[in-house]
Design an enzyme around this catalytic site. Structure first.
Site, PDB file in Angstrom:
ATOM      1  N   THR A  21      -7.798  -5.004   6.553  1.00 45.05           N
ATOM      2  CA  THR A  21      -9.365  -4.800   6.466  1.00 45.05           C
ATOM      3  C   THR A  21     -10.256  -5.764   7.261  1.00 45.05           C
ATOM      4  O   THR A  21      -9.849  -6.635   7.504  1.00 45.05           O
ATOM      5  CB  THR A  21      -9.548  -5.343   5.009  1.00 45.05           C
ATOM      6  OG1 THR A  21      -8.974  -4.411   4.131  1.00 45.05           O
ATOM      7  CG2 THR A  21     -11.120  -5.133   4.573  1.00 45.05           C
ATOM      8  N   THR A  27     -12.259  -0.474   5.303  1.00 45.24           N
ATOM      9  CA  THR A  27     -10.583  -0.340   5.499  1.00 45.24           C
ATOM     10  C   THR A  27      -9.932   1.166   4.983  1.00 45.24           C
ATOM     11  O   THR A  27     -10.953   1.761   4.429  1.00 45.24           O
ATOM     12  CB  THR A  27      -9.841  -1.355   4.363  1.00 45.24           C
ATOM     13  OG1 THR A  27      -8.530  -1.301   4.633  1.00 45.24           O
ATOM     14  CG2 THR A  27     -10.328  -0.876   3.057  1.00 45.24           C
ATOM     15  N   VAL A  80      -7.539   1.981  -5.063  1.00 45.62           N
ATOM     16  CA  VAL A  80      -8.516   1.220  -4.310  1.00 45.62           C
ATOM     17  C   VAL A  80      -8.507  -0.237  -4.545  1.00 45.62           C
ATOM     18  O   VAL A  80      -8.173  -0.754  -5.637  1.00 45.62           O
ATOM     19  CB  VAL A  80     -10.099   1.625  -5.012  1.00 45.62           C
ATOM     20  CG1 VAL A  80     -11.252   0.923  -4.588  1.00 45.62           C
ATOM     21  CG2 VAL A  80     -10.321   3.212  -4.981  1.00 45.62           C
ATOM     22  N   GLY A  81      -8.499  -0.858  -3.372  1.00 41.21           N
ATOM     23  CA  GLY A  81      -8.332  -2.351  -3.255  1.00 41.21           C
ATOM     24  C   GLY A  81      -9.821  -3.098  -3.576  1.00 41.21           C
ATOM     25  O   GLY A  81     -10.565  -2.482  -4.253  1.00 41.21           O
ATOM     26  N   ASP A  82      -9.700  -4.130  -3.212  1.00 40.34           N
ATOM     27  CA  ASP A  82     -11.009  -5.191  -3.251  1.00 40.34           C
ATOM     28  C   ASP A  82     -11.970  -4.935  -2.213  1.00 40.34           C
ATOM     29  O   ASP A  82     -13.098  -5.120  -2.526  1.00 40.34           O
ATOM     30  CB  ASP A  82     -10.615  -6.492  -2.893  1.00 40.34           C
ATOM     31  CG  ASP A  82     -10.137  -6.880  -1.704  1.00 40.34           C
ATOM     32  OD1 ASP A  82      -9.116  -6.435  -1.005  1.00 40.34           O
ATOM     33  OD2 ASP A  82     -10.911  -7.729  -0.955  1.00 40.34           O
ATOM     34  N   GLY A 112      -5.640  -6.515  -2.124  1.00 41.91           N
ATOM     35  CA  GLY A 112      -6.982  -6.564  -2.950  1.00 41.91           C
ATOM     36  C   GLY A 112      -6.719  -6.597  -4.502  1.00 41.91           C
ATOM     37  O   GLY A 112      -7.593  -7.206  -4.739  1.00 41.91           O
TER      38      GLY A 112
END
Length: 342
Positions: free
Chosen positions: A203, A221, A232-234, A257
């Protein structure tokens, strides 16, 4: 008479306090005093250097930090050789490139897109979500419809190189995030270079302060390679992958994430700076929070934070060795090997 005089004095002082309180509330709502300062921009990983250079074309001319961070992160978003951001990003396990991004300005305005397909610059869509809608987040098909309605072009983001990597992965279909896998893919030049080069990326998070002392940030990202559909990550989560508080500063994160979300990492870093910690110390405290939550798991993942305060001080910290970040001001341009716990 004495009692009456005290009553009037108390009432007058109380009115002053109420007035001051209302003035303070008005400032916290967005009308911050302007503080002239030296512009600065930070971003994650070595490829952040090129992103910073683009951001500086705006910051160096006295432009707004928000415009700078958007322009800066668009550089890796458009780079087909960067397989973790935007065009050319490695797909999910179904072979679809899905992008996440968020942006935040000096007035707590923020916008985010999640699982966006077919649009090269999710950061610009996130900014339009912030500026043109009453919402903070748009996802999936809704985010795509919004982007197309606002003039973005639909295009294929899966490059031949990323498609080849996906098909190779399908032979084993083993989903296992590995610490600093980017470093393992990275072959230093004969002269030697820090890990975090063209083949070492994740990212991109970027935070900046402009000449007026105002902060903004952006994070974008393509997420973890070969992730589950819809993961979905952070990165697009305000408070996790990115947070800006113009009274204090800004922070952004990179790495796995899920672990950043669990501690609302970037918000935590900013709040630690509010308590008086320097940026590097605040990042370290956040990393230590991850370790305390799950010591065994902390040894198997990588997380890195970078932070910037209103004095123009900056710093970063990571769980594992190998995390780098780029810095640019009017006086310096450099890459920093972040300190780490392990």
């Amino acid at each position: 008479m004495s009692t009456r005089r005290k009553f009037l004095q108390t009432s007058f002082l109380g009115s002053l306090g109420l007035f001051a309180g209302k003035k303070m509330m008005a400032q916290s709502a967005g009308s911050y005093p302007t503080i002239k300062n030296e512009p600065i921009v930070l971003s994650t990983w070595d490829f952040g250097k090129a992103a910073n250079a683009e951001a500086w074309t705006i910051l160096g001319k006295g432009g707004r930090a928000l415009d700078a961070v958007e322009a800066g992160v668009k550089i890796p978003e458009a780079d087909p050789n960067n397989q973790s951001v935007g065009y050319g990003g490695l797909p999910d396990r179904d072979g679809r490139v899905t992008l996440d991004a968020c942006i935040m300005d000096e007035f707590y305005n923020c916008g985010s897109v999640m699982c966006l397909e077919h649009v090269k610059h999710p950061i610009s869509v996130a900014r339009l979500v912030m500026e043109k809608t009453p919402h903070v987040i748009l996802t999936g098909d809704g985010a795509l419809q919004f982007a197309l309605a606002n003039g973005f072009q639909k295009e294929n983001l899966l490059t031949p190189e990323s498609e080849k990597a996906w098909k190779e992965w399908l032979k084993t279909s083993k989903y296992e995030p590995i610490i600093n896998i980017e470093n393992k893919l990275h072959k230093p030049a004969p002269g030697g270079e820090m890990p975090g080069g063209p083949n070492n990326h994740d990212t991109i998070g970027m935070i900046a302060m402009d000449a007026n002392g105002n902060c903004s940030g952006a994070c974008t990202t393509s997420g973890m390679a070969f992730k589950m559909r819809g993961r979905v990550g952070d990165s697009p989560v305000i408070g996790a992958g990115l947070y800006v508080d113009n009274e204090i500063g800004a922070a952004t994160a990179t790495g796995v994430g899920e672990e950043v979300i669990r501690i609302v990492g970037s918000h935590l870093v900013v709040e630690l700076m509010r308590q008086g910690l320097a940026p590097e110390a605040a990042c370290k405290k956040a990393v230590e929070r991850i370790i305390r939550r799950n010591p065994a798991k902390a040894k198997t993942v990588q997380i890195g934070f970078i932070a910037l305060n209103k004095k123009g001080q900056y710093g970063g910290y990571a769980l594992q060795k190998g995390f780098t970040y780029a810095v640019k001001t009017g006086k310096e341009e450099k890459l920093v090997q972040a300190k780490s716990i392990y």
